[in-house]
Design a protein around this motif. Sequence first.
Motif, PDB file in Angstrom:
ATOM      1  N   GLU A 219      75.946  19.400  44.571  1.00 47.08           N
ATOM      2  CA  GLU A 219      75.381  17.757  44.140  1.00 47.08           C
ATOM      3  C   GLU A 219      74.170  17.703  43.609  1.00 47.08           C
ATOM      4  OE1 GLU A 219      75.810  18.170  49.070  1.00 47.08           O
ATOM      5  OE2 GLU A 219      75.285  19.909  47.475  1.00 47.08           O
ATOM      6  N   PHE A 220      73.639  18.577  42.932  1.00 50.41           N
ATOM      7  CA  PHE A 220      73.259  18.470  41.290  1.00 50.41           C
ATOM      8  C   PHE A 220      74.011  18.087  39.848  1.00 50.41           C
ATOM      9  CE2 PHE A 220      70.293  20.346  44.410  1.00 50.41           C
ATOM     10  CZ  PHE A 220      69.178  20.363  43.879  1.00 50.41           C
ATOM     11  N   PRO A 221      73.083  18.136  39.087  1.00 48.59           N
ATOM     12  CA  PRO A 221      73.809  17.266  37.618  1.00 48.59           C
ATOM     13  C   PRO A 221      74.859  19.520  37.087  1.00 48.59           C
ATOM     14  CG  PRO A 221      71.472  16.473  37.681  1.00 48.59           C
ATOM     15  CD  PRO A 221      71.118  17.056  39.131  1.00 48.59           C
ATOM     16  N   ARG A 222      74.108  19.695  37.664  1.00 52.06           N
ATOM     17  CA  ARG A 222      73.904  21.824  37.072  1.00 52.06           C
ATOM     18  C   ARG A 222      74.372  22.067  38.190  1.00 52.06           C
ATOM     19  NH1 ARG A 222      73.563  24.450  33.074  1.00 52.06           N
ATOM     20  NH2 ARG A 222      72.553  23.605  31.881  1.00 52.06           N
TER      21      ARG A 222
ATOM     22  N   ALA B 256      69.210  14.750  43.758  1.00 50.93           N
ATOM     23  CA  ALA B 256      69.364  13.897  42.283  1.00 50.93           C
ATOM     24  C   ALA B 256      67.914  13.019  41.836  1.00 50.93           C
ATOM     25  CB  ALA B 256      69.838  12.556  42.531  1.00 50.93           C
TER      26      ALA B 256
ATOM     27  N   ALA C 268      66.504  17.089  40.526  1.00 49.97           N
ATOM     28  CA  ALA C 268      67.028  17.751  40.186  1.00 49.97           C
ATOM     29  C   ALA C 268      66.649  17.977  38.534  1.00 49.97           C
ATOM     30  CB  ALA C 268      67.948  17.202  39.348  1.00 49.97           C
TER      31      ALA C 268
ATOM     32  N   GLY D 294      66.364  23.409  36.690  1.00 49.87           N
ATOM     33  CA  GLY D 294      67.328  23.536  35.149  1.00 49.87           C
ATOM     34  C   GLY D 294      66.846  24.077  34.194  1.00 49.87           C
TER      35      GLY D 294
END
Length: 373
Positions: A151-154, A191, A194, A198
């Motif tokens: 569900e995360f961008p990466r 979201a 996030a 990272g």
Amino acid sequence: MNKTLAVLLGVSGLGNAVLGYLLYQLDRKTAVLLKELRAVVAPAQATPVPIVVKSPPSPRPQLPPQPEPAPQPITAALPPPKPEPALATEPMLSGAVAAGLPVEQDAAADTVMDGADLGSLCIRAVSQRGPRNRADHRHRRDSYLLHAFREFPRPVLLSAVAAGNPVGSRSQEGAVLVCRSLATHLGALAAPLAGAVGDSSSPAPDSAATGDLILTALRGAAGNLDRLAARHQVGTDDIAVEIAVLLSPLGGLRHRRHLLFTVGSGGLRTLRDGVWQDDDSPAASAWSAATTLPSALSTLRWRVLDTAPGDVLTLGTGATLRLFAHPATADALAAAWHPAVPGLHCYLHDTVTAVPGDADRTLITLWHTPSTH
């Protein structure tokens, strides 16, 4: 006619004379041949050929049966029997094999382990029943969870360790439930979270917003624990759980930003350049229901931390982290885990034989390595 007869008679007389002469010569030659033949045959007949008659072999004499020798007593000294192992009265080393199975309703496996090599991030995890629980035929109350979020961008890895109440009737079930509940609630908050997980070169996340998001996920997990207690008609102490969670970015990042949060005495230890760092995790303390879910949300601690290639992070329950207070144990683990990443069986061996103590031990270790290791 008479003349012809006279000629024939003359011829006939001559023929007889010739025939007689021939017979005479034949008799002489025959006599000579017979004489020569007798000369050859006579010596051979003079030497008689002996006739050998073989007699049957004489029977072998039969010996009277001999009695079997009586068995001789063994005079060599036998090794003394091994003494029975004495019952342990001191804290035991967690290397023994379980001698019995627990009989509680939410009993779990004695030992579970897992791991993966995900590029430059390598993970090992183990949860093992403590020696005292083995001796008392009580089950393991700890649990852990490794979960990859999409569900995360990466991609993001969830590492969670939970320690249930050592005497709680449903605390092992509670430990499993709180790990899975947090995975569900954190995934729903991917979201806004996030920014906290990272690349460490990205801007720092908003502190207040991040804390509120973590509390939201914890409230959802605490609500599931309350419902578990109601279903089994037990008190909250019977399902009380400590929790420590680490969110880590996956992928080929050289510098990673992780998000750590805990409720209770669990926490993190960092191994950098072969030396354990002084992390600001809670001080080592005994398990306490006053700092557990579902009630003690106010004891939440969280922080963001960055790692570089070569760093090693170990997430553990409070009982497990207390082992790092023993210098010999801490030094042995540092030597075993740096710089090489151990295999699964070696990691289990390290956490089993190098760690003294009675309690269950549960830990997850992450190696931030170069792309090849």
